[in-house]
Design a protein around this motif. Structure first.
Motif, PDB file in Angstrom:
ATOM      1  N   LEU A   1      50.250  38.495  47.445  1.00 13.99           N
ATOM      2  CA  LEU A   1      50.416  39.313  45.972  1.00 13.99           C
ATOM      3  C   LEU A   1      51.742  39.097  45.324  1.00 13.99           C
ATOM      4  CD1 LEU A   1      48.982  42.489  47.278  1.00 13.99           C
ATOM      5  CD2 LEU A   1      47.817  40.880  45.574  1.00 13.99           C
TER       6      LEU A   1
ATOM      7  N   ALA B   1      45.358  44.981  38.461  1.00 16.17           N
ATOM      8  CA  ALA B   1      46.451  45.536  38.989  1.00 16.17           C
ATOM      9  C   ALA B   1      47.273  45.887  37.606  1.00 16.17           C
ATOM     10  CB  ALA B   1      47.575  44.454  39.586  1.00 16.17           C
TER      11      ALA B   1
ATOM     12  N   LEU C   1      43.309  40.801  44.993  1.00 14.34           N
ATOM     13  CA  LEU C   1      43.529  42.113  44.511  1.00 14.34           C
ATOM     14  C   LEU C   1      42.473  43.053  45.224  1.00 14.34           C
ATOM     15  CD1 LEU C   1      44.179  42.241  40.818  1.00 14.34           C
ATOM     16  CD2 LEU C   1      45.834  42.236  42.743  1.00 14.34           C
TER      17      LEU C   1
ATOM     18  N   VAL D   1      47.342  37.866  40.816  1.00 12.67           N
ATOM     19  CA  VAL D   1      46.696  38.789  40.582  1.00 12.67           C
ATOM     20  C   VAL D   1      45.055  38.268  40.435  1.00 12.67           C
ATOM     21  CG1 VAL D   1      48.111  39.898  38.956  1.00 12.67           C
ATOM     22  CG2 VAL D   1      46.600  38.189  37.836  1.00 12.67           C
TER      23      VAL D   1
END
Lengths: 242, 84
Positions: free
Chosen positions: A208, A231, A226, A221
């Motif tokens: 991430l 996000a 995710l 992302v």
């Protein structure tokens, strides 16, 4: 405070109509804008682009996108771009745009980007024309990103790409394919363009968070990573929080 | 900013590959602080010299540590290879 929502690799197909929009209903309460980091479709057909356009028509925040490699698969990238643009999505490719938010102005420079790898495992512009074309494509994308970034005169500069500008966020992907997931040339563009943050997708089983060699925060992302619709990143006084 | 180790390595990888006298792809380049270390086997002593020149030209403030070696052109064996 500036709040930026972002997601990539949503891979919507013609069977996906109506599936993402409900998760975006409260977006204006949570974010000032939404960034889409490419691979919005499965195979880049106009029919799939219509589905994507439909899902983001009523999000009530500015939506800024780059395309991903999947969005080029049917050789209709221009049509895909047109369809998204018609519903107000700003599609960037070596270009930039600005969004006014209550917390300040946000400049977003975007490109799909391309592969090339990171030292020591990177492609060189050497040998066959096809190999040179591969490397030059990545270098040209990086040049366009850098130019778009340095033209921005905003409180915050965001680099939006599909391919990664950091090896950190590829951690988890097989090293053998890193050269097809991002490039050091993109990292240099992000750093030379004095980005506040770089946001990308493409690495579904990567990591991430990471940074460029120059210390710019990088966030992956990709939706499969995710595990949620998007996000949200907060930027205060020109710095990414968290 | 552009003297970060990764960017130093990137520039030299490109320079060694694209220099018209070199075309070297096999050199390992590692940068740390102001030291650039070159390792691996290259085509000739001339290539080693040219690589050092390029590295020193591009990064005059760095120390170049050259641990490369040139491939030796030994004569072939008198008999067929024994491949076991």
């Amino acid at each position: 405070m500036i709040r930026i929502a972002a997601v990539g690799d949503i891979h919507l197909g013609t069977e996906s109509r109506g599936k993402l929009a409900p998760a975006l209903a409260d977006l204006p309460d949570r974010s000032d804008l939404l960034l889409l980091a490419g691979d919005l479709t499965h195979v880049g057909s106009p029919e799939e682009a219509e589905v994507v356009a439909g899902e983001f028509t009523n999000v009530r925040v500015p939506v800024i996108a780059v395309l991903g490699n999947h969005d080029y698969q049917s050789d209709h990238a221009d049509t895909v771009t047109d369809i998204l643009t018609q519903v107000g999505i700003r599609v960037l490719e070596g270009t930039s745009t600005t969004v006014e938010t209550p917390g300040g102005t946000v400049g977003i420079a975007g490109t799909k980007g391309f592969g090339g790898g990171f030292p020591p495992a990177m492609a060189s512009c050497f040998g066959e024309p096809e190999m040179k074309a591969f490397v030059r494509t990545g270098e040209e994308a990086a040049r366009s990103l850098r130019s778009a970034l340095v033209e921005l005169d905003t409180d915050v500069r965001v680099a939006l790409t599909h391919y990664s500008p950091s090896r950190d966020t590829l951690e988890g992907e097989r090293p053998e394919i890193h050269a097809f997931l991002g490039s050091i040339a993109l990292a240099e563009a992000v750093d030379e363009g004095h980005s506040t943050v770089a946001i990308h997708g493409h690495a579904h089983v990567g990591s991430l968070a990471g940074s460029t060699p120059g210390g710019t925060p990088v966030r992956n992302v990709a939706m499969p990573l995710l595990g949620r619709a998007y996000a949200v990143f907060e930027i205060d006084d020109g710095h990414l929080i968290g | 900013m552009m003297d970060r180790p990764e960017y130093v390595e990137h520039r030299l990888i490109k320079a060694f590959a694209q220099d018209p006298q070199l075309g070297e792809l096999e050199v390992e380049i590692s940068a740390a602080g102001n030291v650039i270390r070159l390792t691996g086997r290259v085509a000739s002593e001339e290539h080693r010299r040219r690589m050092r020149e390029l590295a020193e030209d591009q990064f005059p403030d760095h120390e170049i540590v050259d641990d490369t070696e040139a491939v030796e052109m030994r004569p072939p064996p008198a008999d067929a290879e024994d491949t076991g």
